[in-house]
Design a protein around this motif. Sequence first.
Motif, PDB file in Angstrom:
ATOM      1  N   LYS A 155      12.294 -11.441   3.829  1.00 31.80           N
ATOM      2  CA  LYS A 155      11.594 -10.529   4.729  1.00 31.80           C
ATOM      3  C   LYS A 155      12.581  -9.546   5.384  1.00 31.80           C
ATOM      4  O   LYS A 155      13.632  -9.953   5.877  1.00 31.80           O
ATOM      5  N   GLY A 156      12.207  -8.263   5.350  1.00 32.10           N
ATOM      6  CA  GLY A 156      12.965  -7.258   6.086  1.00 32.10           C
ATOM      7  C   GLY A 156      14.174  -6.706   5.378  1.00 32.10           C
ATOM      8  O   GLY A 156      14.924  -5.934   5.973  1.00 32.10           O
ATOM      9  N   ALA A 183      16.107  -4.897   1.739  1.00 35.08           N
ATOM     10  CA  ALA A 183      15.831  -3.889   0.729  1.00 35.08           C
ATOM     11  C   ALA A 183      16.393  -4.309  -0.628  1.00 35.08           C
ATOM     12  O   ALA A 183      16.666  -5.480  -0.886  1.00 35.08           O
ATOM     13  N   VAL A 219      12.292  -0.798   8.804  1.00 37.98           N
ATOM     14  CA  VAL A 219      12.631  -1.240   7.531  1.00 37.98           C
ATOM     15  C   VAL A 219      13.909  -0.559   7.118  1.00 37.98           C
ATOM     16  O   VAL A 219      14.432   0.104   7.586  1.00 37.98           O
ATOM     17  N   ASN A 269      17.389   0.666   2.514  1.00 37.61           N
ATOM     18  CA  ASN A 269      17.458   0.683   3.964  1.00 37.61           C
ATOM     19  C   ASN A 269      18.414  -0.365   4.515  1.00 37.61           C
ATOM     20  O   ASN A 269      18.316  -1.546   4.203  1.00 37.61           O
ATOM     21  N   SER A 306       6.349  -0.206   8.952  1.00 37.62           N
ATOM     22  CA  SER A 306       6.933  -1.353   9.637  1.00 37.62           C
ATOM     23  C   SER A 306       7.873  -0.902  10.747  1.00 37.62           C
ATOM     24  O   SER A 306       8.138  -1.665  11.681  1.00 37.62           O
ATOM     25  N   TYR A 307       8.335   0.342  10.665  1.00 37.89           N
ATOM     26  CA  TYR A 307       9.122   0.897  11.767  1.00 37.89           C
ATOM     27  C   TYR A 307       8.194   1.502  12.819  1.00 37.89           C
ATOM     28  O   TYR A 307       8.337   1.268  14.014  1.00 37.89           O
ATOM     29  N   SER A 353      11.493  -7.692   0.882  1.00 33.59           N
ATOM     30  CA  SER A 353      10.138  -7.218   1.164  1.00 33.59           C
ATOM     31  C   SER A 353      10.072  -5.709   1.362  1.00 33.59           C
ATOM     32  O   SER A 353       9.023  -5.097   1.160  1.00 33.59           O
ATOM     33  N   ILE A 354      11.181  -5.091   1.753  1.00 32.36           N
ATOM     34  CA  ILE A 354      11.216  -3.647   1.969  1.00 32.36           C
ATOM     35  C   ILE A 354      11.346  -2.901   0.647  1.00 32.36           C
ATOM     36  O   ILE A 354      11.019  -1.730   0.542  1.00 32.36           O
ATOM     37  N   ASP A 355      11.844  -3.571  -0.362  1.00 31.63           N
ATOM     38  CA  ASP A 355      12.167  -2.939  -1.643  1.00 31.63           C
ATOM     39  C   ASP A 355      10.902  -2.592  -2.420  1.00 31.63           C
ATOM     40  O   ASP A 355      10.135  -3.487  -2.787  1.00 31.63           O
ATOM     41  N   VAL A 367      14.297   4.291   1.809  1.00 30.59           N
ATOM     42  CA  VAL A 367      13.545   3.042   1.919  1.00 30.59           C
ATOM     43  C   VAL A 367      14.121   1.991   0.979  1.00 30.59           C
ATOM     44  O   VAL A 367      14.321   0.832   1.364  1.00 30.59           O
ATOM     45  N   SER A 424       6.687   0.172   4.260  1.00 27.49           N
ATOM     46  CA  SER A 424       8.030   0.062   4.818  1.00 27.49           C
ATOM     47  C   SER A 424       8.227   1.051   5.962  1.00 27.49           C
ATOM     48  O   SER A 424       8.821   0.721   6.993  1.00 27.49           O
TER      49      SER A 424
END
Length: 497
Positions: free
Chosen positions: A461-462, A464, A18, A290, A225-226, A438-440, A287, A222
């Motif tokens: 998606k993906g 920030a 992320v 990112n 997801s990594y 979605s990362i935010d 995050v 997030s």
Amino acid sequence: MAVLTYVSSSLLKYVLVVVLCLCGSGDARFKGFRRFMDRSETTQRAAKAGPEVQDHWFTQRLDHFNGVDTRVWKQRYFINDSFYRPGGPVFLMIGGEGPANPAWMQYGTWLTYAEKLGGLCFLLEHRFYGKSHPTEDLSTSNLRFLSSRQALADLAHFRTVVAEGRGLSSSRWVAFGGSYPGSLAAWFRLKYPHLVHAAIATSAPIHATVNFPEYLEVVWRSLASYSPECPLLVKQASDTLSQMLKNPLTYSNITKDFQLCSPLQLDSFMDSAHFLEALAGNFMDVVQYNEDNRAFEGVVGTNITISVLCGVMADESLGGVYERYAAVARLLLRTFSQRCLDARYSAYLQDMTNTSWSGPGAAGGRQWVYQTCTEFGFYQSTDSPNQPFTGFPLPYHLQQCSDVYNVSVDVAAAVQDTNEQYGGYGLRAARVAFPNGSIDPWSALGVTQDLDQQLPAIFIKGTAHCANMYPARAEDLPQLALARDHVYLLLQQWLKE
């Protein structure tokens, strides 16, 4: 709702990892919205070189809601008319909780839209931030003139007077903003629909809430997801440090390991909570932004990503999870050219209670925390088991309201009033788009599913915080490019309505 999820196999690895954002702040100990960007004038001068952007000044009323009060002040704004074609739309970018960055008048996706549509661009700095000083200082008595409602009235008055003066009254005006300014963009359309035709409300938290532990829950997801192990390692490290803080014999080692500016001394719950929050902030900040493209603003540290932090946390050669957590803290200090970490709550209070425009809190910290106390809450507490940190629960955040402003504040009542004013998740307007990544972590308070056909969500998606607002680049995820295109198509459609 537009959920942009296309991922090619070659880009899969980028999805799995992320304050203008008109997303921003400049204080290293800034609370509320995370450090969107360094908003200092020094950093702005270091931004990507381009033609000098001239300051303009607009006369505003101090109190739009008191006809007896005739006091006025000068509000800063910027103009870019290089793309304007007669009959084209007028784009109004809304400033946020820090100095308005003139770099946005030279770069950013909104300028791409302006070029295609023949738009005239304005950026209006938010009252009490940057150079827009309505009062002689930031005393609590003066901060009563700082609110989202006064800011919206500023926008309305600016739009009315500028439109009359420049012959733009019949033009279609579109509001743009990211994060808190994104909320203002949506609320501007809601409260003044006769003045603004449409709004693009990026990463906008439209629901106020006192307690916001969901922010840290998104941080967990997030990080996971990594690597599924990453948030577990962070939690182990945070829990370990929290236990160590109960033993004063560990303080000298902690002081050295985390490169503190002075020997660790914990005299109260507020001291330990502030220290633990400062260290958690290293992960929270990364995050939120990112792999974004903020470098054009002169922002430092965009090379520090979730993959970098999780890589440090997984590096067993550094020692146990506590040692890796300390290594992350030192990495961030080096990145931001800071000699040491001043984690004293007393030092934070000293900065935040300074009411001078030249004080350290005037970069945005004192003003924004006031808005959280009197309007929004948004307190990113550890009051959830589904997040990786410990030690800064809601009472820690609430105590700051009285400590900083020396007044008793009913934050819950203030938050309820804000949601009654704007509708929260029940906002009802038309021609407002809500892009979110979605990362935010702020997407938890935003619109991620269509409210109706005229209030579309664009969930990316993906990506920030405010990612779709930044200039495009070759390494952008395909779904981010699609999101920018989607906004453009909406603008084309709405400007014809």
